[in-house]
Scaffold this motif. Structure first.
Motif: not given
Length: 564
Positions: A356-373
């Motif tokens: 889950w975490l690996e897939a979530t990080i991949r999605a977060a890295v690809a979405n720059n409309r949001v800041n991710w922590i």
């Protein structure tokens, strides 16, 4: 196994039961200071228990079996305190020890006046060859197939979810949230054989002792999982009790076929249905707000281990430290402990927390409309200080695999960060988790929470849940869109949280749990239970909470114990 080896093991087990001081002697040689303190605590138990009147048990009363999975002082005392409470309802307690070497547990059981303890080595079984072949084939298929992890996770033994006990035990022993099964073939085969044998041992134990109740502090993994599965299947009254975030209170849940996979720290759907129609009063809202402040304000020893001990950072400090681009909403990925209780409490959209975490990080890295922590779980720093895990945290290992150089809109809040969890709640706009407690607390602020699996608070109208992994990933990709929640979501979340954090906890007075863990290492008395001598005088013992718990445990049928 040869008969001579088996006979030698049985002889050693018998010797350990008849001469427990031999076990203590080995411990004393290994660490004399520990043994001095353990014996001092034992004699204190004996002195202080004379202040309490032992319940007079009727002939032919019920029997509760307390299944201990290690020779641990706190866990043994917790079961014995519950046994004392059950005695007030006429039920006797018999401890079931992990093996013949559990001398500390056996000694404490005698001090509390429990029935003579038995250990699992007294219930030997022979595994039929056809069952051994079945479990061997299941492991071999998992090792050889592409989707081996999920295949083994779904493996059943007599309808029980044995595969989850096998995999979760491997994960817990290796501290690897996403183990490559082929790299652990020998360990996996050994654990699978252990799980199979423990199902057969469980049937034998329950068939011979015939308890009406089963008390457990750990209800899963290779050791206790098969016993709990079998007891629930046979219709026994199974009570799961665990410590909470504050060391002076516990939480208990009755495990039934419908609640077997519910975590002990949860609110059953039936319990919530009776609460959700009511709005929180001003006093209840105040109780909940105080609970949140105490949980993250280091008032309790457990919270203090995971939260910063000095002054927390301000909102501006946090934002400045993280150095994220301005003008964008912020989403926080609340990581789970990837190797602890990762397969039990709900259905997952991914194989495990690590996937889950690996897939979530991949999605977060690809979405720059949001800041991710990415908030690394604080348990990593705690476990590292105590020598359980070493090196880089598993979360950071996954991040470096996915994005060796993370983009500007993605940052990490380490386990050692001085920002408290409440600070993060304040600055964040969106929370992402599988089923972690931060998701519930975040929803209490009226902010959107995206889940990646079912859990104790999902599906109740205050989280954004997905039916498939693809639906979940699509939601991450579309952020910050698609976050609409009904106006009632915050109130429902707070009602659930009040029921969980305030009403479901109970104090085992006049016994008082304590927690005093050093900065590094471990000690047998890190967690302990003492008789509160300041409030106990002959004839003036307050047993209200023990009586209330015992009445629920013996006479009730609701899954959740509510203390008021």
């Amino acid at each position: 196994m040869s008969a001579s080896v088996s006979g030698a093991r049985a002889w050693k087990a018998s010797l350990a039961r008849r001469a427990p001081l031999a076990v203590d002697a080995r411990r004393f040689i290994a660490n004399p200071s520990w043994e001095f303190s353990v014996w001092e605590d034992y004699f204190a138990v004996r002195r202080h228990l004379v202040r309490l009147d032992s319940p007079k048990l009727p002939e032919g009363g019920g029997l509760a079996l307390a299944a201990l999975y290690r020779d641990n002082i706190f866990e043994t005392k917790q079961a014995l305190v519950q046994g004392y409470a059950l005695g007030l309802e006429g039920v006797a307690l018999q401890p079931l020890l992990p093996d013949s070497r559990a001398s500390r547990s056996r000694r404490l059981a005698r001090a509390f006046g429990a029935r003579p303890a038995v250990d699992r080595e007294q219930f030997p079984v022979q595994v039929p060859p056809y069952l051994q072949r079945a479990v061997t084939e299941a492991v071999d298929e998992a090792l050889l197939s592409e989707g081996g992890f999920r295949r083994l996770r779904e493996w059943r033994f007599r309808g029980f979810r044995a595969g989850e006990h096998i995999l979760s035990t491997l994960i817990r022993r290796t501290f690897d949230g996403a183990p490559v099964l082929r790299d652990h073939s020998a360990a996996l085969s050994g654990i699978a054989a252990e799980v199979l044998r423990n199902y057969l041992v469980a049937e034998r134990i329950l068939g011979i002792l015939k308890p009406e109740m089963l008390l457990v502090g750990e209800a899963n993994y290779a050791f206790n999982g098969p016993l709990v599965d079998t007891a629930v299947d046979q219709g026994l009254n199974v009570i799961h009790t665990v410590p909470t975030w504050r060391e002076d209170r516990w939480m208990s849940k009755r495990l039934t076929p419908s609640s077997r996979r519910d975590g002990p720290i949860s609110v059953d759907r039936s319990t919530f249905a009776g609460q959700v129609t009511k709005s929180l009063t001003a006093d209840e809202n105040s109780e909940l707000d105080t609970t949140f402040a105490d949980r993250y304000g280091a008032r309790w020893a457990m919270a203090a281990m995971y939260q910063p001990s000095d002054k927390p950072l301000t909102r501006d400090d946090v934002l400045s430290t993280l150095a994220l681009p301005q003008g964008r909403p912020t989403a926080v990925i609340f990581s789970h402990v990837l190797w602890d209780a990762s397969l039990f409490y709900g259905e997952d959209l991914f194989n495990n927390y690590a996937a889950w975490l690996e897939a979530t990080i991949r999605a977060a890295v690809a979405n720059n409309r949001v800041n991710w922590i990415l908030k690394v779980h604080p348990a990593n720093a705690f476990r590292s200080r105590h020598g359980d895990v070493t090196g880089e945290s598993a979360e950071l290992g996954i991040l470096h695999k996915v994005a060796p150089t993370p983009p500007a809109h993605f940052t990490v809040l380490s386990a050692e960060a001085k920002a408290s969890t409440l600070d993060i709640y304040e600055i964040a706009d969106i929370a992402v988790t599988v089923r972690g407690t931060p998701g519930l607390e975040f929803a209490c602020l009226g902010k959107p929470v995206l889940t990646a699996g079912s859990g104790h608070y999902s599906g109740l109208g205050f989280t954004i849940d997905s039916a498939t992994s693809q639906e979940y990933l699509d939601r991450l990709a579309s952020l910050p869109n698609g976050l609409a929640l009904p106006e009632s979501a915050r109130e429902r979340a707070r009602r659930y949280a009040h029921t969980l954090f305030v009403r479901r906890t109970w104090e085992p007075t006049p016994f008082r749990p304590t927690l005093d863990i050093p900065g590094k290492g471990w000690h047998p008395l890190d967690s302990n239970i003492v008789l509160d001598r300041d409030t106990v005088a002959p004839g003036e013992v307050d047993l209200f909470h023990l009586r209330r718990w015992a009445s629920w445990a013996v006479n009730g049928n609701s899954p959740d114990h509510l203390d008021f």
